[in-house]
Design a protein around this motif. Structure first.
Motif, PDB file in Angstrom:
ATOM      1  N   ARG A 165     -10.850  64.157  -2.910  1.00 23.01           N
ATOM      2  CA  ARG A 165     -11.147  63.284  -1.925  1.00 23.01           C
ATOM      3  C   ARG A 165     -12.269  63.072  -1.119  1.00 23.01           C
ATOM      4  O   ARG A 165     -12.481  61.885  -0.913  1.00 23.01           O
ATOM      5  CB  ARG A 165     -10.328  63.624  -0.489  1.00 23.01           C
ATOM      6  CG  ARG A 165      -8.834  64.620  -0.028  1.00 23.01           C
ATOM      7  CD  ARG A 165      -8.457  64.482   0.248  1.00 23.01           C
ATOM      8  NE  ARG A 165      -8.246  64.157   1.328  1.00 23.01           N
ATOM      9  CZ  ARG A 165      -7.742  64.218   2.985  1.00 23.01           C
ATOM     10  NH1 ARG A 165      -6.585  65.372   2.811  1.00 23.01           N
ATOM     11  NH2 ARG A 165      -7.332  63.255   3.179  1.00 23.01           N
ATOM     12  N   ASP A 188      -4.485  59.212   0.194  1.00 26.31           N
ATOM     13  CA  ASP A 188      -5.533  58.278  -0.446  1.00 26.31           C
ATOM     14  C   ASP A 188      -4.985  58.487  -1.517  1.00 26.31           C
ATOM     15  O   ASP A 188      -3.908  59.090  -1.882  1.00 26.31           O
ATOM     16  CB  ASP A 188      -7.046  58.319  -0.257  1.00 26.31           C
ATOM     17  CG  ASP A 188      -7.029  59.687  -0.446  1.00 26.31           C
ATOM     18  OD1 ASP A 188      -5.854  61.113  -0.749  1.00 26.31           O
ATOM     19  OD2 ASP A 188      -7.372  60.631   0.696  1.00 26.31           O
ATOM     20  N   THR A 246      -6.442  60.507  -4.309  1.00 26.60           N
ATOM     21  CA  THR A 246      -6.582  61.956  -4.681  1.00 26.60           C
ATOM     22  C   THR A 246      -4.817  62.866  -4.216  1.00 26.60           C
ATOM     23  O   THR A 246      -4.417  63.282  -4.842  1.00 26.60           O
ATOM     24  CB  THR A 246      -7.471  63.007  -3.692  1.00 26.60           C
ATOM     25  OG1 THR A 246      -8.544  61.611  -4.542  1.00 26.60           O
ATOM     26  CG2 THR A 246      -7.255  64.072  -4.449  1.00 26.60           C
ATOM     27  N   THR A 247      -4.622  62.482  -2.927  1.00 27.12           N
ATOM     28  CA  THR A 247      -3.412  63.045  -2.156  1.00 27.12           C
ATOM     29  C   THR A 247      -2.321  62.037  -3.289  1.00 27.12           C
ATOM     30  O   THR A 247      -0.689  62.871  -3.779  1.00 27.12           O
ATOM     31  CB  THR A 247      -2.983  62.232  -1.083  1.00 27.12           C
ATOM     32  OG1 THR A 247      -4.107  62.548  -0.573  1.00 27.12           O
ATOM     33  CG2 THR A 247      -1.372  62.798  -0.112  1.00 27.12           C
TER      34      THR A 247
END
Length: 295
Positions: free
Chosen positions: A110, A35, A37-38
């Motif tokens: 996340r 995602d 955030t990752t």
């Protein structure tokens, strides 16, 4: 039937705002979702590794200074990239705190992204990135200011999480809202002790921007003064629209169970105690509906 029984058993509260449908991962690495955030965590880690390499090479350690925020460089040299690049400058001397910061971003960012959606999450991140630097640029008219790193930015992400889930229990079963208040107080007193006024401006700008952004998206605790303010400045409709009356027989019971999937997910992660008063009132209404349908 099993899903309906599970819903009926766990339904003691209702999430006032349903989660966004724009929460799907950007990509997949095998079975693992990737995602926004990752990707942000990966970008910050790559920048930290690059900073270590540049610092270790003689003659290149000063390269990082071209990316640090400096109000004088923006006014005199028009180096506007510093308004955003400062957050990706991570000096090797603070790698331990940087690791803790990345954990906060990955763990709580996340959840915020899944709740408000990918596009809104990117907008929130950009606001937390640019707004403090823009205010420091104005501050630079009177006093030169500098900024590097992203602690305040990612603390703002944690504030956004606490605004969405104020009753979620974290460390030592302390609710999120109290953890935020404790950390904000410690942060504030530390900066006050050293008269770091510009850093204090950055911290509270990030806190306020994150809180107001989530509130404007309809999440967070109920604030009567905020609701009254939005009502006062909201445009008044020219026509009164009468909603169409739907027959109770046409209502699909499956819609009820589909709509409470995010609530069940919240209960399973954070427990019943994470629900707010408005969520409990909404749940009571849904429970009444289920009881009437079962009769």
């Amino acid at each position: 039937m099993l899903a309906q029984e599970r819903c009926a058993a766990l339904i003691e509260s209702m999430f006032g705002v349903t989660t966004s449908d724009d929460y799907r991962p950007v990509a997949w690495m095998g079975r693992y979702p990737v995602d926004v955030t990752t990707m942000l965590v990966g970008l910050h880690v790559a920048c930290a590794v690059l900073a270590c390499i540049l610092t270790a090479i003689p003659g290149l350690s000063g390269t990082l200074n071209y990316f640090v925020f400096d109000s004088a460089r923006i006014w005199n040299g028009l180096q506007v990239w510093r308004l955003g690049s400062y957050a990706f400058v991570h000096y090797p001397s603070s790698l331990l705190w940087f690791a803790i910061e990345m954990y906060f971003l990955f763990a709580f960012g996340r959840e915020v992204e899944r709740f408000i959606g990918r596009r809104a999450y990117i907008a929130l991140y950009l606001i937390l990135l640019v707004t403090p630097a823009a205010l420091l640029t104005i501050w630079g008219h009177w006093q030169r200011s500098a900024l590097a790193g992203s602690p305040a930015l990612h603390f703002g992400i944690f504030v956004a999480f606490a605004t969405i889930y104020p009753r979620a229990e974290l460390f030592l079963r302390i609710m999120t809202k109290w953890v935020v208040l404790i950390l904000a107080a410690v942060y504030t007193f530390q900066l006050l002790a050293y008269h770091a006024w510009s850093d204090l401006l950055v911290v509270w700008t990030s806190i306020g921007a994150a809180f107001l952004f989530i509130e404007m998206h309809g999440a967070g605790p109920e604030l009567p003064w905020w609701d009254a303010l939005k009502t006062r400045f909201a445009p008044r409709p020219k026509f009164h629209v009468v909603p169409k009356i739907r027959s109770s027989r046409s209502a699909d019971p499956d819609d009820v169970y589909t709509s409470i999937d995010p609530i069940l997910d919240k209960i399973s992660k954070f427990g019943i105690g994470s629900l707010t008063a408005s969520e409990r009132r909404q749940l009571d209404r849904e429970r009444e509906r289920l009881l009437k349908k079962s009769e």
